[in-house]
Design a protein around this motif. Structure first.
Motif, PDB file in Angstrom:
ATOM      1  N   VAL A  94       1.288   8.340  21.190  1.00 17.36           N
ATOM      2  CA  VAL A  94       2.445   8.032  20.158  1.00 17.36           C
ATOM      3  C   VAL A  94       2.318   8.675  18.899  1.00 17.36           C
ATOM      4  O   VAL A  94       1.267   8.843  18.173  1.00 17.36           O
ATOM      5  CB  VAL A  94       2.016   6.507  19.683  1.00 17.36           C
ATOM      6  CG1 VAL A  94       3.388   5.941  18.889  1.00 17.36           C
ATOM      7  CG2 VAL A  94       1.967   5.678  20.962  1.00 17.36           C
ATOM      8  N   THR A  95       3.603   9.405  18.694  1.00 14.48           N
ATOM      9  CA  THR A  95       3.697   9.949  17.507  1.00 14.48           C
ATOM     10  C   THR A  95       4.308   8.991  16.355  1.00 14.48           C
ATOM     11  O   THR A  95       5.434   8.178  16.826  1.00 14.48           O
ATOM     12  CB  THR A  95       4.890  11.040  17.747  1.00 14.48           C
ATOM     13  OG1 THR A  95       4.375  12.062  18.591  1.00 14.48           O
ATOM     14  CG2 THR A  95       5.193  11.910  16.393  1.00 14.48           C
ATOM     15  N   LEU A  96       4.013   9.122  15.082  1.00 12.35           N
ATOM     16  CA  LEU A  96       4.240   7.971  13.956  1.00 12.35           C
ATOM     17  C   LEU A  96       5.404   8.563  13.134  1.00 12.35           C
ATOM     18  O   LEU A  96       5.515   9.887  13.045  1.00 12.35           O
ATOM     19  CB  LEU A  96       2.997   7.635  13.410  1.00 12.35           C
ATOM     20  CG  LEU A  96       1.689   7.170  14.136  1.00 12.35           C
ATOM     21  CD1 LEU A  96       0.822   7.028  13.334  1.00 12.35           C
ATOM     22  CD2 LEU A  96       2.418   6.108  15.051  1.00 12.35           C
ATOM     23  N   ARG A  97       6.025   7.713  12.435  1.00  8.53           N
ATOM     24  CA  ARG A  97       6.824   8.008  11.392  1.00  8.53           C
ATOM     25  C   ARG A  97       6.275   8.208  10.138  1.00  8.53           C
ATOM     26  O   ARG A  97       5.035   7.656  10.033  1.00  8.53           O
ATOM     27  CB  ARG A  97       7.958   6.633  11.055  1.00  8.53           C
ATOM     28  CG  ARG A  97       8.997   6.590  12.376  1.00  8.53           C
ATOM     29  CD  ARG A  97       9.680   5.272  11.908  1.00  8.53           C
ATOM     30  NE  ARG A  97      10.502   5.402  10.772  1.00  8.53           N
ATOM     31  CZ  ARG A  97      11.893   5.039  10.740  1.00  8.53           C
ATOM     32  NH1 ARG A  97      12.494   4.349  11.750  1.00  8.53           N
ATOM     33  NH2 ARG A  97      12.237   5.205   9.488  1.00  8.53           N
ATOM     34  N   ASP A  98       6.754   9.309   9.257  1.00 13.41           N
ATOM     35  CA  ASP A  98       6.046   9.609   8.202  1.00 13.41           C
ATOM     36  C   ASP A  98       6.835   8.914   6.920  1.00 13.41           C
ATOM     37  O   ASP A  98       6.395   9.488   5.637  1.00 13.41           O
ATOM     38  CB  ASP A  98       5.945  11.048   7.963  1.00 13.41           C
ATOM     39  CG  ASP A  98       7.349  11.732   7.957  1.00 13.41           C
ATOM     40  OD1 ASP A  98       8.218  11.121   8.136  1.00 13.41           O
ATOM     41  OD2 ASP A  98       7.224  13.081   8.085  1.00 13.41           O
ATOM     42  N   ASP A  99       7.784   8.071   7.071  1.00 14.80           N
ATOM     43  CA  ASP A  99       8.725   7.718   5.867  1.00 14.80           C
ATOM     44  C   ASP A  99       8.504   6.050   5.546  1.00 14.80           C
ATOM     45  O   ASP A  99       9.470   5.613   5.317  1.00 14.80           O
ATOM     46  CB  ASP A  99      10.064   8.145   6.202  1.00 14.80           C
ATOM     47  CG  ASP A  99      10.476   7.424   7.457  1.00 14.80           C
ATOM     48  OD1 ASP A  99       9.926   6.802   8.153  1.00 14.80           O
ATOM     49  OD2 ASP A  99      11.859   7.424   7.808  1.00 14.80           O
ATOM     50  N   VAL A 100       7.269   5.502   6.177  1.00 12.15           N
ATOM     51  CA  VAL A 100       7.291   4.100   6.080  1.00 12.15           C
ATOM     52  C   VAL A 100       6.211   3.701   5.029  1.00 12.15           C
ATOM     53  O   VAL A 100       5.201   4.174   4.953  1.00 12.15           O
ATOM     54  CB  VAL A 100       7.095   3.476   7.504  1.00 12.15           C
ATOM     55  CG1 VAL A 100       6.820   2.061   7.495  1.00 12.15           C
ATOM     56  CG2 VAL A 100       8.042   3.757   8.335  1.00 12.15           C
ATOM     57  N   PHE A 101       6.417   2.524   4.405  1.00 14.32           N
ATOM     58  CA  PHE A 101       5.658   2.252   3.365  1.00 14.32           C
ATOM     59  C   PHE A 101       5.214   0.547   3.309  1.00 14.32           C
ATOM     60  O   PHE A 101       6.101  -0.242   4.180  1.00 14.32           O
ATOM     61  CB  PHE A 101       6.054   2.285   1.819  1.00 14.32           C
ATOM     62  CG  PHE A 101       6.128   3.591   1.621  1.00 14.32           C
ATOM     63  CD1 PHE A 101       5.152   4.236   0.625  1.00 14.32           C
ATOM     64  CD2 PHE A 101       7.296   4.426   1.953  1.00 14.32           C
ATOM     65  CE1 PHE A 101       5.245   5.653   0.535  1.00 14.32           C
ATOM     66  CE2 PHE A 101       7.513   5.936   1.545  1.00 14.32           C
ATOM     67  CZ  PHE A 101       6.375   6.452   0.700  1.00 14.32           C
ATOM     68  N   PHE A 102       4.045   0.021   3.005  1.00 16.52           N
ATOM     69  CA  PHE A 102       3.822  -1.282   3.252  1.00 16.52           C
ATOM     70  C   PHE A 102       4.430  -2.085   2.065  1.00 16.52           C
ATOM     71  O   PHE A 102       4.595  -1.381   1.101  1.00 16.52           O
ATOM     72  CB  PHE A 102       2.136  -1.486   3.186  1.00 16.52           C
ATOM     73  CG  PHE A 102       1.627  -1.008   4.377  1.00 16.52           C
ATOM     74  CD1 PHE A 102       1.318  -1.879   5.388  1.00 16.52           C
ATOM     75  CD2 PHE A 102       1.009   0.302   4.579  1.00 16.52           C
ATOM     76  CE1 PHE A 102       0.925  -1.640   6.642  1.00 16.52           C
ATOM     77  CE2 PHE A 102       0.501   0.372   5.947  1.00 16.52           C
ATOM     78  CZ  PHE A 102       0.290  -0.385   6.985  1.00 16.52           C
TER      79      PHE A 102
END
Length: 485
Positions: A94-102
């Motif tokens: 799985v490749t992950l998004r890099d623009d997400v925040f908690f």
């Protein structure tokens, strides 16, 4: 997968969209429609996905690596692309998004995925993820799941919410937790930084009301904007000018369990006779107001490609009596059969204040009485339903036949490991034939789900439903995309 027909889905969406009357006052009194109050019967014991919260995703507080769509397909959520299986089916990358925040502004990354799934391996979900051997970070944007056995449906498990390390319910989802009173209510506040944009409904209050009648009355009193209701109660809102009733099918199979430890419910002849005496069509019409499907084998109809064609228990009262006679269960003077002095009688527990369950068990008891088996319905608090004694329970899964039949135990394991689609279908059909020869429970019906929704918002979409109903799934699965009229 067989899901809602396009015509039904269009009709449901159209019914909601066609309502152009002036919006009625909301339960919160918010005239702008940015607040909503809904109720559901079942309260979560925890808001932690590692404890089983929101098993089908759409958790509102959390996002999974993928999310389920109305047609039963998956699309990337925290993943940047669909998960990719290896050639042998023993790993998924799985490749992950890099623009997400908690919610606490911390950046989401592979370490959070690793921490979540390593906790899965040692926690309450270990059996659900029994095929997961390890999870590895390959680089700054990629993780790999290694499996002990090929599992074709593994990607659908990746709807599990990814949590921020720690005990607080912090995720990346469209809502954050404002307040939680366990067993009573949950208040959610819109996440202004959500990857899909801040939800138009900014405040959601969820009330946990186990009594069906009370939920219906609170809707009538204007105290709720939406709730799930059994079919009979939902029908009373069909002509409402303020509410719409949304109905759709669900992989929600209602089963009377028959524990093997008892000399009555563990007896093969009693199990077979009980399966032969139930008029399932009449039971659906009476207990479910016709909002369901007669079903005698344990796979939900949403998994049509795995169902053995023509296999079912037919209604045959004379044969049921003959089966018991031949096994030595003989009629007593009181009408109850006995064998070696043991009366053919047992209680069946069901969730208290659950109208549909009450009526299903009553119908089952009436059917059993025809052949001299005494069944006593026993309303029981949900927390006390442990499976140790006979009870009416809900089983099923809209996505994976192995999970849908997991309650049958080890007999499903070989079929779940088959990767070839045609052979996989053959394997699961074989399980049903074996169940037909030696049933371990009594499948009664597959129930549809009904939701009563105030006509003040647009955005409802029917989705493949699962067992039961809660505030994360069913009608509310895409609540973050709804908008005031």
């Amino acid at each position: 997968m067989q899901v809602l027909s396009r015509a039904v889905a269009v009709a449901l969406v159209g019914a909601l969209a066609a309502c152009t009357a002036e919006p009625t006052p909301t339960a919160s009194g918010d005239r702008e429609g940015r607040s909503m109050v809904i109720a559901t019967a079942v309260a979560p014991s925890s808001l932690d996905p590692l404890d089983g919260y929101a098993p089908y995703g759409a958790a509102k507080i959390y996002d999974g690596l993928v999310e389920l769509q109305p047609g039963g397909t998956l699309r990337p959520a925290l993943a940047a692309a669909p998960p990719v299986p290896s050639a042998d089916g023993r790993s998924w990358t799985v490749t992950l998004r890099d623009d997400v925040f908690f919610h606490d502004k911390a950046r989401f990354g592979p370490a959070d995925v690793i921490a979540t799934y390593q906790a899965v391996l040692a926690g309450a979900l270990k059996s659900r993820f029994s095929m997961l051997a390890a999870v590895h970070q390959l680089d700054v944007a990629t993780v790999r799941f290694d499996l002990s056995t090929p599992t074709p449906g593994f990607a659908s498990l990746l709807v599990l919410g990814i949590k921020r390390a720690g005990s607080a319910p912090i995720g990346t989802g469209p809502y954050r937790v404002e307040a939680w009173q366990p067993g009573r209510s949950l208040t959610l506040k819109a996440n202004p930084d959500y990857r899909g944009g801040e939800p138009a409904i900014t405040n959601v209050t969820v009330e946990f009301v186990p009594d069906d009648e009370i939920r219906a009355q609170r809707l009538r009193d204007g105290k709720l904007d939406g709730a799930d209701l059994p079919a009979r109660l939902a029908a009373s809102f069909d002509r409402s000018s303020a509410f719409t009733v949304a109905r759709h099918g669900a992989a929600d199979v209602r089963v009377v369990t028959l524990p093997s430890a008892s000399p009555v419910t563990g007896d093969a002849s009693v199990r077979l006779a009980l399966n032969l005496v139930v008029d399932r069509k009449a039971l659906v019409d009476s207990a479910l107001a016709g909002r369901g499907k007669p079903l005698s084998l344990p796979l939900p109809t949403a998994l049509a490609e795995f169902i053995e064609p023509g296999a079912r228990f037919e209604l045959d009262v004379p044969r049921a009596k003959a089966v018991l006679d031949m096994a030595g269960w003989l009629p007593g003077l009181d009408g109850v059969r006995r064998k070696s002095g043991v009366p053919a009688e047992f209680d069946v527990a069901y969730p208290v204040a659950d109208v549909a369950s009450r009526d299903l068990v009553a119908g089952f008891a009436a059917a059993a009485a025809q052949i001299g088996v005494k069944v006593t319905p026993r309303p029981t608090q949900r927390a006390a339903l442990t499976g140790a004694t006979p009870e009416l329970t809900a089983v099923g899964d809209p996505l994976d036949p192995g999970r849908a039949l997991s309650w049958l135990g080890d007999r499903t394991a070989p079929a779940s490991a088959v990767t070839d689609p045609a052979q996989r279908a053959v394997a699961f059909r074989s399980i049903q034939r074996a169940y037909l020869d030696e049933p371990s429970a009594v499948v009664l019906a597959e129930t549809d789900h009904s939701y009563v929704i105030r006509q003040n918002w647009t955005g409802y979409q029917p989705v493949v439903d699962a067992t039961g109903s809660d505030h994360t799934w069913g009608a509310w699965w895409n609540l973050q995309t709804w908008a005031p009229r």
